[in-house]
Design a protein around this motif. Structure first.
Motif, PDB file in Angstrom:
ATOM      1  N   GLY A 282       1.244  -1.278   0.075  1.00  0.00           N
ATOM      2  CA  GLY A 282      -0.319   0.319  -0.432  1.00  0.00           C
ATOM      3  C   GLY A 282       1.072   1.267   0.610  1.00  0.00           C
ATOM      4  N   PRO A 283      -0.090   2.379   0.003  1.00  0.00           N
ATOM      5  CA  PRO A 283       1.274   3.860  -0.011  1.00  0.00           C
ATOM      6  C   PRO A 283       2.149   4.204   1.066  1.00  0.00           C
ATOM      7  CG  PRO A 283      -1.040   3.906  -0.567  1.00  0.00           C
ATOM      8  CD  PRO A 283      -0.950   2.388  -0.206  1.00  0.00           C
ATOM      9  N   ASP A 284       2.918   4.903   0.834  1.00  0.00           N
ATOM     10  CA  ASP A 284       3.435   4.862   1.994  1.00  0.00           C
ATOM     11  C   ASP A 284       4.017   6.662   1.954  1.00  0.00           C
ATOM     12  OD1 ASP A 284       5.490   5.693  -0.845  1.00  0.00           O
ATOM     13  OD2 ASP A 284       6.355   4.392  -0.098  1.00  0.00           O
ATOM     14  N   ALA A 285       3.996   7.150   2.353  1.00  0.00           N
ATOM     15  CA  ALA A 285       4.213   8.532   2.411  1.00  0.00           C
ATOM     16  C   ALA A 285       5.296   9.419   2.083  1.00  0.00           C
ATOM     17  CB  ALA A 285       4.021   8.717   3.829  1.00  0.00           C
ATOM     18  N   PRO A 286       4.929  10.678   1.624  1.00  0.00           N
ATOM     19  CA  PRO A 286       6.322  11.920   1.309  1.00  0.00           C
ATOM     20  C   PRO A 286       7.215  12.040   1.688  1.00  0.00           C
ATOM     21  CG  PRO A 286       3.718  12.886   1.453  1.00  0.00           C
ATOM     22  CD  PRO A 286       3.506  11.742   1.444  1.00  0.00           C
ATOM     23  N   SER A 287       8.361  12.673   1.040  1.00  0.00           N
ATOM     24  CA  SER A 287       9.733  12.362   2.143  1.00  0.00           C
ATOM     25  C   SER A 287       9.309  13.922   3.364  1.00  0.00           C
ATOM     26  CB  SER A 287      10.530  12.803   1.513  1.00  0.00           C
ATOM     27  OG  SER A 287      10.673  14.283   0.148  1.00  0.00           O
TER      28      SER A 287
ATOM     29  N   ALA B  37      17.205  -1.219  21.159  1.00  0.00           N
ATOM     30  CA  ALA B  37      18.601  -1.559  20.657  1.00  0.00           C
ATOM     31  C   ALA B  37      19.056  -1.001  19.625  1.00  0.00           C
ATOM     32  CB  ALA B  37      17.957  -3.367  20.728  1.00  0.00           C
ATOM     33  N   TYR B  38      18.441  -0.616  18.491  1.00  0.00           N
ATOM     34  CA  TYR B  38      18.152   0.077  17.598  1.00  0.00           C
ATOM     35  C   TYR B  38      17.400   0.213  16.809  1.00  0.00           C
ATOM     36  CZ  TYR B  38      18.734  -5.357  14.855  1.00  0.00           C
ATOM     37  OH  TYR B  38      17.967  -6.094  14.853  1.00  0.00           O
ATOM     38  N   MET B  39      17.274   0.875  15.032  1.00  0.00           N
ATOM     39  CA  MET B  39      16.398   1.032  14.629  1.00  0.00           C
ATOM     40  C   MET B  39      16.392   0.953  13.211  1.00  0.00           C
ATOM     41  SD  MET B  39      14.092   5.015  14.291  1.00  0.00           S
ATOM     42  CE  MET B  39      13.694   5.391  13.055  1.00  0.00           C
ATOM     43  N   GLU B  40      15.487  -0.015  12.888  1.00  0.00           N
ATOM     44  CA  GLU B  40      15.186  -0.598  11.655  1.00  0.00           C
ATOM     45  C   GLU B  40      14.999   0.371  10.265  1.00  0.00           C
ATOM     46  OE1 GLU B  40      14.642  -5.008  11.810  1.00  0.00           O
ATOM     47  OE2 GLU B  40      12.878  -4.421  11.123  1.00  0.00           O
ATOM     48  N   ALA B  41      15.265   1.222   9.654  1.00  0.00           N
ATOM     49  CA  ALA B  41      14.952   1.973   8.908  1.00  0.00           C
ATOM     50  C   ALA B  41      14.194   2.755   7.931  1.00  0.00           C
ATOM     51  CB  ALA B  41      15.905   2.309   7.577  1.00  0.00           C
ATOM     52  N   GLY B  42      13.295   1.935   8.185  1.00  0.00           N
ATOM     53  CA  GLY B  42      11.524   1.285   7.855  1.00  0.00           C
ATOM     54  C   GLY B  42      10.926   2.865   7.314  1.00  0.00           C
ATOM     55  N   PHE B  43       9.800   3.318   7.576  1.00  0.00           N
ATOM     56  CA  PHE B  43       9.091   4.112   6.001  1.00  0.00           C
ATOM     57  C   PHE B  43       8.745   4.172   5.056  1.00  0.00           C
ATOM     58  CE2 PHE B  43      10.892   6.153  10.538  1.00  0.00           C
ATOM     59  CZ  PHE B  43       9.840   7.078  10.842  1.00  0.00           C
ATOM     60  N   ILE B  44      10.197   3.262   4.823  1.00  0.00           N
ATOM     61  CA  ILE B  44      10.030   3.395   2.746  1.00  0.00           C
ATOM     62  C   ILE B  44       9.201   2.325   2.421  1.00  0.00           C
ATOM     63  CG2 ILE B  44      11.448   3.900   0.765  1.00  0.00           C
ATOM     64  CD1 ILE B  44      12.818   6.101   1.860  1.00  0.00           C
ATOM     65  N   GLY B  45       8.203   2.299   1.833  1.00  0.00           N
ATOM     66  CA  GLY B  45       8.524   0.819   0.757  1.00  0.00           C
ATOM     67  C   GLY B  45       7.255  -0.073   1.742  1.00  0.00           C
ATOM     68  N   TYR B  46       7.051  -0.955   0.859  1.00  0.00           N
ATOM     69  CA  TYR B  46       6.310  -2.358   1.884  1.00  0.00           C
ATOM     70  C   TYR B  46       6.663  -2.432   3.078  1.00  0.00           C
ATOM     71  CZ  TYR B  46       3.209  -2.457  -2.684  1.00  0.00           C
ATOM     72  OH  TYR B  46       2.466  -3.069  -3.459  1.00  0.00           O
ATOM     73  N   TRP B  47       6.198  -2.662   3.882  1.00  0.00           N
ATOM     74  CA  TRP B  47       6.291  -2.989   5.580  1.00  0.00           C
ATOM     75  C   TRP B  47       7.613  -2.287   5.831  1.00  0.00           C
ATOM     76  CZ3 TRP B  47       6.671  -6.867   2.084  1.00  0.00           C
ATOM     77  CH2 TRP B  47       5.137  -7.832   1.868  1.00  0.00           C
ATOM     78  N   GLY B  48       8.120  -1.810   5.725  1.00  0.00           N
ATOM     79  CA  GLY B  48       9.219  -0.394   5.880  1.00  0.00           C
ATOM     80  C   GLY B  48      10.541  -0.718   5.139  1.00  0.00           C
TER      81      GLY B  48
ATOM     82  N   TRP C 165      11.605  -0.764   2.731  1.00  0.00           N
ATOM     83  CA  TRP C 165      12.378   0.333   0.803  1.00  0.00           C
ATOM     84  C   TRP C 165      12.909  -0.601  -0.419  1.00  0.00           C
ATOM     85  CZ3 TRP C 165      16.891   4.181   2.436  1.00  0.00           C
ATOM     86  CH2 TRP C 165      16.639   4.382   2.673  1.00  0.00           C
ATOM     87  N   HIS C 166      11.434  -1.528  -0.675  1.00  0.00           N
ATOM     88  CA  HIS C 166      10.917  -1.618  -1.532  1.00  0.00           C
ATOM     89  C   HIS C 166       9.519  -1.899  -2.202  1.00  0.00           C
ATOM     90  CE1 HIS C 166       8.873  -5.075  -0.349  1.00  0.00           C
ATOM     91  NE2 HIS C 166      10.025  -5.123   0.202  1.00  0.00           N
ATOM     92  N   HIS C 167       9.053  -1.400  -3.178  1.00  0.00           N
ATOM     93  CA  HIS C 167       8.103  -0.936  -4.329  1.00  0.00           C
ATOM     94  C   HIS C 167       7.703   0.081  -3.528  1.00  0.00           C
ATOM     95  CE1 HIS C 167       7.961  -5.572  -5.416  1.00  0.00           C
ATOM     96  NE2 HIS C 167       7.900  -4.877  -5.916  1.00  0.00           N
ATOM     97  N   SER C 168       7.945   0.857  -3.051  1.00  0.00           N
ATOM     98  CA  SER C 168       7.855   2.631  -2.496  1.00  0.00           C
ATOM     99  C   SER C 168       6.764   3.369  -3.688  1.00  0.00           C
ATOM    100  CB  SER C 168       8.971   3.515  -2.493  1.00  0.00           C
ATOM    101  OG  SER C 168       8.581   4.682  -2.602  1.00  0.00           O
ATOM    102  N   THR C 169       5.583   3.560  -3.135  1.00  0.00           N
ATOM    103  CA  THR C 169       5.135   4.159  -4.119  1.00  0.00           C
ATOM    104  C   THR C 169       5.285   5.875  -4.499  1.00  0.00           C
ATOM    105  OG1 THR C 169       3.176   4.724  -1.896  1.00  0.00           O
ATOM    106  CG2 THR C 169       3.106   2.541  -3.348  1.00  0.00           C
ATOM    107  N   HIS C 170       6.179   5.801  -3.790  1.00  0.00           N
ATOM    108  CA  HIS C 170       6.859   7.003  -4.133  1.00  0.00           C
ATOM    109  C   HIS C 170       7.892   7.253  -4.606  1.00  0.00           C
ATOM    110  CE1 HIS C 170       3.625   8.619  -1.236  1.00  0.00           C
ATOM    111  NE2 HIS C 170       3.105   9.887  -2.115  1.00  0.00           N
TER     112      HIS C 170
END
Length: 489
Positions: free
Chosen positions: A131-136, A158-169, A171-176
């Motif tokens: 589904g859609p992600d968001a504009p930067s 512990a640490y942070m996964e980059a996330g935000f972008i694309g399916y499941w965060g 970083w692939h299939h980004s709608t933007h």
């Protein structure tokens, strides 16, 4: 358990004193030391920021409910020290994150702290079916909102996964169009999001990205980290990796190129980079070809890419058949034990007796049987505890525990002073590897346990060296003239 006690006269040379981790500028007469050897343990036990972790995921396409203390306490009972928490932001694709949702995230982190575990964090705008992600611009704004929460609670992140972008965060299939899934290229907007994540996290926490190609592009640098760069607080030194399709196909679903020759070069690159940054992830279901995730290949990749952790319930439990296969093939116990660091004491040599204001000296050898070293800062202390009164003295050791690398044995030499006003008596000698964060420092759940028999104290988080030192004014020897002296706890 077999412990050998051998009294040796060891002369502390000037050269040795110069290199000792907490030595002051002093000279010392020869002092008798007692050497103790330690038995290793094959027990599977919990240790901070390593091993298998529980994935707390959205329910269908709805955000997961707030974390409950009881469920996190169950995580600890399962000998896990970490969870991964997805925060679904689908309701905020075109507006700020609401205050109730921000409050939930903050409360979750407080609950994590109460439970004595840590959290791997990922934010995503979509879940099942993509589904859609968001504009930067909105992603950057959301990160500004999250910054005070992440900073205030970084001790249990512990640490942070980059996330935000694309399916499941992932970083692939980004709608933007942040990423091109076919070429592996990312846009400047994707770089901005990654750099923003690193700016909102404190300098002592890492971000992980989905492929090594993304890391190269974010920093316009094709070289893996060097020992000189490691742990220096730079953005590159704080960027690790997560492989969410471990041994699922020959390319790990796009983690690697798929060309075996190129893939060998990519793994060689990761072998160097992941010595100094965290590497985690999950399988993506049974592999294709079926034997690709078998034990020999899995163990090779775990060791080569210095894996610190893996989910126990990834992808809606698609990983279960993979884990069952590892159990049937007989490598699951090894994986449980060796994900991340696993420190094992070999021996120690500790001064037998010392006078108040005198010189205390010791050394110990330790090896790392795990596949990685700790990726977050970690303290090291020597503790002296009066056997009768329980009174404690401690001294910090200027040693980088994060550089206790897999397969290596380290010798740590320590020379310091005994306080002049210390009470006489027999003092147990212990090692403490606490979390340096003030809220976690005194909590045993956050201290590192050694893989040895009969050394761990669960009530204190200390590792006993199974030796005592007798402190008495009747002991001969020179007065310590350095600046490093044990402090009263």
């Amino acid at each position: 358990m077999r412990i050998q006690h051998v009294v040796k006269n060891l002369k502390l040379s000037t050269a040795l004193l110069a290199t000792m981790a907490i030595a002051g500028s002093c000279t010392a007469a020869p002092v008798p030391r007692v050497t103790t050897t330690y038995e290793g343990s094959s027990e599977n036990f919990s240790n901070p920021e390593r091993g298998f972790y529980k994935s707390m995921e959205p329910l269908d396409n709805n955000p997961a409910p707030p974390l409950q203390l009881s469920e996190l306490q169950q995580v600890r009972r399962e000998k896990l020290s970490t969870i991964r928490r997805y925060y679904l932001l689908s309701d905020f694709r075109d507006k700020p994150i609401s205050q109730p949702y921000l409050d939930m995230i903050s409360n979750d982190l407080k609950t994590v702290r109460k439970a004595g575990i840590k959290m791997i964090v990922r934010f995503t705008y979509n879940w099942l079916g993509g589904g859609p992600d968001a504009p930067s611009s909105l992603m950057l704004s959301h990160l500004d909102q999250l910054k005070p929460i992440l900073r205030a609670n970084s001790d249990v992140i512990a640490y942070m996964e980059a996330g935000f972008i694309g399916y499941w965060g992932e970083w692939h299939h980004s709608t933007h169009n942040f990423t091109d899934h076919t070429t592996g290229k990312i846009t400047n907007d994707a770089k901005k999001v990654a750099l923003k994540i690193l700016s909102v996290l404190p300098k002592n926490r890492m971000m992980v990205v989905r492929t090594l190609g993304y890391k190269k592009q974010i920093f316009d640098n094709d070289l893996p980290l060097t020992s000189e760069e490691a742990f220096n607080g730079s953005n590159r030194a704080r960027t690790g990796h997560h492989n969410d399709a471990f041994r699922s196909t020959k390319s790990d679903w796009g983690t690697y190129s798929g060309n075996l020759e190129v893939m060998e070069q990519e793994k060689a690159w990761l072998n160097l980079d992941t010595k100094y940054v965290v590497h985690g992830g999950e399988p993506a279901g049974p592999s294709d070809p079926p034997e690709w995730d078998d034990c020999p290949g899995a163990l090779t990749d775990f060791a080569r890419m210095h894996w610190s952790g893996m989910t126990v319930n990834a992808n809606g439990n698609y990983s279960v058949p993979v884990y069952q296969s590892w159990r049937e093939q007989g490598c699951m116990n090894e994986i449980q034990q060796r994900l991340g660091y696993r420190f094992r004491l070999i021996d120690s040599a500790i001064v037998d007796k010392v006078k108040p204001a005198g010189t205390f000296s010791m050394s110990f050898r330790i090896t790392n049987d795990g596949w990685a070293s700790p990726y977050n800062p970690r303290s090291l202390e020597v503790i002296l505890r009066h056997r009768e009164t329980g009174q404690q003295y401690y001294i910090p050791v200027a040693e980088s525990v994060r550089r206790w690398m897999p397969g290596e044995t380290k010798t740590i030499d320590i020379v310091c002073g005994i306080p002049a006003n210390i009470n006489s008596g027999e003092y147990q000698v212990l090692l403490n590897l606490p979390d340096p964060a003030p809220k976690l420092y005194s909590r045993p759940e956050y201290s590192i346990r050694f893989a040895n028999q009969n050394v761990w104290e669960p009530s204190t988080g200390y590792n006993s060296l199974l030796r005592s030192v007798n402190i008495s004014p009747n002991v001969a020897g020179e007065t310590y003239s350095g600046t490093q002296v044990f402090k009263l706890r």
